[in-house]
Scaffold this active site. Sequence first.
Site, PDB file in Angstrom:
ATOM      1  N   HIS A  49       0.848  -1.260  -0.013  1.00  0.00           N
ATOM      2  CA  HIS A  49       0.108   0.027   0.028  1.00  0.00           C
ATOM      3  C   HIS A  49       0.863   1.308   0.069  1.00  0.00           C
ATOM      4  CE1 HIS A  49      -3.878  -2.360   1.867  1.00  0.00           C
ATOM      5  NE2 HIS A  49      -3.248  -2.717   0.798  1.00  0.00           N
TER       6      HIS A  49
ATOM      7  N   GLU B 119       1.155   4.032   1.920  1.00  0.00           N
ATOM      8  CA  GLU B 119       1.639   4.302   3.125  1.00  0.00           C
ATOM      9  C   GLU B 119       3.030   3.794   3.368  1.00  0.00           C
ATOM     10  OE1 GLU B 119      -1.198   3.202   2.466  1.00  0.00           O
ATOM     11  OE2 GLU B 119      -2.930   4.259   3.897  1.00  0.00           O
TER      12      GLU B 119
ATOM     13  N   CYS C 153      -1.632  -0.285   7.696  1.00  0.00           N
ATOM     14  CA  CYS C 153      -1.143   0.947   7.540  1.00  0.00           C
ATOM     15  C   CYS C 153      -1.170   2.020   8.387  1.00  0.00           C
ATOM     16  CB  CYS C 153      -1.499   1.558   6.124  1.00  0.00           C
ATOM     17  SG  CYS C 153      -1.051   0.710   4.637  1.00  0.00           S
TER      18      CYS C 153
ATOM     19  N   ARG D  99      -9.622   5.898 -22.320  1.00  0.00           N
ATOM     20  CA  ARG D  99      -9.582   4.296 -22.391  1.00  0.00           C
ATOM     21  C   ARG D  99      -8.268   3.601 -21.605  1.00  0.00           C
ATOM     22  NH1 ARG D  99     -10.196   3.167 -28.753  1.00  0.00           N
ATOM     23  NH2 ARG D  99     -12.537   3.650 -28.927  1.00  0.00           N
TER      24      ARG D  99
ATOM     25  N   THR E 153     -22.870  -1.644 -33.255  1.00  0.00           N
ATOM     26  CA  THR E 153     -21.540  -0.856 -33.558  1.00  0.00           C
ATOM     27  C   THR E 153     -20.399  -1.639 -33.822  1.00  0.00           C
ATOM     28  OG1 THR E 153     -22.423   0.805 -31.754  1.00  0.00           O
ATOM     29  CG2 THR E 153     -20.037   0.955 -32.311  1.00  0.00           C
TER      30      THR E 153
ATOM     31  N   ASP F 138     -18.903  -0.519 -37.388  1.00  0.00           N
ATOM     32  CA  ASP F 138     -17.460   0.189 -37.490  1.00  0.00           C
ATOM     33  C   ASP F 138     -16.419  -0.748 -37.507  1.00  0.00           C
ATOM     34  OD1 ASP F 138     -19.264   2.362 -37.087  1.00  0.00           O
ATOM     35  OD2 ASP F 138     -18.649   2.946 -35.002  1.00  0.00           O
TER      36      ASP F 138
ATOM     37  N   LEU G 176     -10.818  -0.711 -30.809  1.00  0.00           N
ATOM     38  CA  LEU G 176     -11.381  -0.319 -29.254  1.00  0.00           C
ATOM     39  C   LEU G 176     -10.151  -0.522 -28.475  1.00  0.00           C
ATOM     40  CD1 LEU G 176     -14.708  -2.033 -28.645  1.00  0.00           C
ATOM     41  CD2 LEU G 176     -14.147   0.293 -29.287  1.00  0.00           C
TER      42      LEU G 176
ATOM     43  N   GLY H  96     -23.098   1.758 -29.365  1.00  0.00           N
ATOM     44  CA  GLY H  96     -24.070   2.748 -30.039  1.00  0.00           C
ATOM     45  C   GLY H  96     -25.172   3.249 -29.152  1.00  0.00           C
TER      46      GLY H  96
HETATM   47  C1  AOF Z   1      -4.290   1.626   2.231  1.00  0.00           C
HETATM   48  N1  AOF Z   1      -3.467   2.067   1.260  1.00  0.00           N
HETATM   49  O1  AOF Z   1      -2.399   2.277  -0.891  1.00  0.00           O
HETATM   50  C2  AOF Z   1      -4.604   0.973  -0.252  1.00  0.00           C
HETATM   51  C3  AOF Z   1      -5.622   0.637   0.509  1.00  0.00           C
HETATM   52  O2  AOF Z   1      -5.889  -6.953   0.295  1.00  0.00           O
HETATM   53  P1  AOF Z   1      -4.963  -5.932   0.783  1.00  0.00           P
HETATM   54  O3  AOF Z   1      -4.653  -6.335   2.042  1.00  0.00           O
HETATM   55  O4  AOF Z   1      -4.250  -5.431   0.101  1.00  0.00           O
HETATM   56  O5  AOF Z   1      -6.231  -4.768   1.037  1.00  0.00           O
HETATM   57  C4  AOF Z   1      -7.110  -4.220   0.091  1.00  0.00           C
HETATM   58  C5  AOF Z   1      -8.005  -3.339   0.681  1.00  0.00           C
HETATM   59  O6  AOF Z   1      -6.980  -2.101   1.290  1.00  0.00           O
HETATM   60  C6  AOF Z   1      -8.742  -2.308  -0.154  1.00  0.00           C
HETATM   61  O7  AOF Z   1     -10.086  -3.040  -0.476  1.00  0.00           O
HETATM   62  C7  AOF Z   1      -8.660  -0.949   0.327  1.00  0.00           C
HETATM   63  O8  AOF Z   1      -9.996  -1.197   1.262  1.00  0.00           O
HETATM   64  C8  AOF Z   1      -7.439  -0.780   0.984  1.00  0.00           C
HETATM   65  N2  AOF Z   1      -6.527   0.005   0.000  1.00  0.00           N
HETATM   66  N3  AOF Z   1      -5.339   0.806   1.700  1.00  0.00           N
HETATM   67  O9  AOF Z   1      -4.041   1.541   3.465  1.00  0.00           O
HETATM   68  C9  AOF Z   1      -3.549   1.812   0.128  1.00  0.00           C
HETATM   69  N4  AOF Z   1      -4.519   0.742  -1.779  1.00  0.00           N
HETATM   70 ZN    ZN Z   2      -2.940  -0.204   4.140  1.00  0.00          ZN
END
Ligand code: AOF
Ligand code: ZN
Length: 376
Positions: free
Chosen positions: A63, A65, A97, A197, A209, A213, A217, A308
């Site tokens: 994550h 943090e 975190c 996209r 579509t 077309d 995509l 479309g």
């Molecule tokens: C954070 N910081 O950068 C993100 C978070 O499966 P895990 O343990 O990685 O947890 C996923 C969950 O963590 C996700 O559903 C969301 O609630 C949170 N994401 N949390 O502290 C982050 N990406």
């Molecule tokens: Zn986290």
Amino acid sequence: MAEPSSRQDADDRRFMAAARRLSLRHVGLTAENPSVGTILVQGTGAGAEVVGRGVTALGGRPHSERVALRDAGTAARGATAYVTLEPCAHQGRTGPCANALVAAGVTRVVIGAADPDPRVNGRGIATLRGAGVDVRELFEGEDAGRPFEGFLSRLCRGRPHVTLKMAISADGAVGRLGGDRVGVSGPIANRQVHLMRAGMDAIMVGVGTAIADDPLLTCRLPGLEARSPIRIVVDPQLRLPLGARLVQTADAVPTLIATTHAADAAADPYRKAGCGLLPLEGYDADHLRAMLRFMPSVGIQTVMVEGGPALANAFLWAGQVDRIVALRSELVIGELGIPAPAGVLKPQGFRLGRSERFGTDVWTEWERNDACSPGS
Ligand code: AOF
Ligand code: ZN
């Protein structure tokens, strides 16, 4: 919690905006996890110094943090953390975190949005406050939830966030009956569409579509080719020709066909060509809703519906559109014009969002009135 001083408030908004920009780097690249940004700052005002930066890693972990704390090292002690989403409180593949911030000696945390994940949902904030950290909830601003709107939609509505994009001529048409494909929007706006996209998990068209077309995509911006989203053709009766470019390139770019014949032998040639099959019971509102509810289970949290008009109308009728992107061009198509859906020309239940000009085209966004809130 004391009210922030005006100096602190200005710092908070500045660094939250910076954290949000940072988070954009990995949008669409963190699987089902939201792309979150964290910035660690020492000092205030003119003396403020960024000592650590982190964005949720590719694939979703670690994550943000943890990435920022690693970047800062011992400089995190006494710092303020700006995090675009509430720090997590659950024991996932890495520890929570919120606890990591406390352990590193961070003394203040400014949070850009609440995390509706039931494993977090206020517990991250409670952990921080319980450890004596000064927490500010800055859950405001147009774009607070935008970098992870697919994640919010999955948790709040149980379906992906849906953007409906339509290019509309000056005389209110989306194409011309019969004849060749008409390019309604110009090259500058089209590059913006390709950029949009690139940030989506999936892009969807109706079979009409796809036949008319024969589109690819894909995202064809130089350097971003690998960011092409999953392509989905809504084709209840399996009318898509096997020679269509979408089928022919299914080995290179993931392609799904949503059909009532997903389990039939008629679907085998598509499967052999590398397409996946999405079960669709029919074409009414309930069936579209059921199809959307299935999508998070295959990793789709954001969808762009590119037409479309029949598919656009079906989504609007079913109440399954979160954002409308209307691209108005100066082109006049004339009497053979295929009329744009009324719900795109005059959206009901939406409020005006961003508006920009790309070349001679005007790009207008409409946001659903009851959008999933980053503060709930
Ligand atoms: C954070 N910081 O950068 C993100 C978070 O499966 P895990 O343990 O990685 O947890 C996923 C969950 O963590 C996700 O559903 C969301 O609630 C949170 N994401 N949390 O502290 C982050 N990406
Ligand atoms: Zn986290």
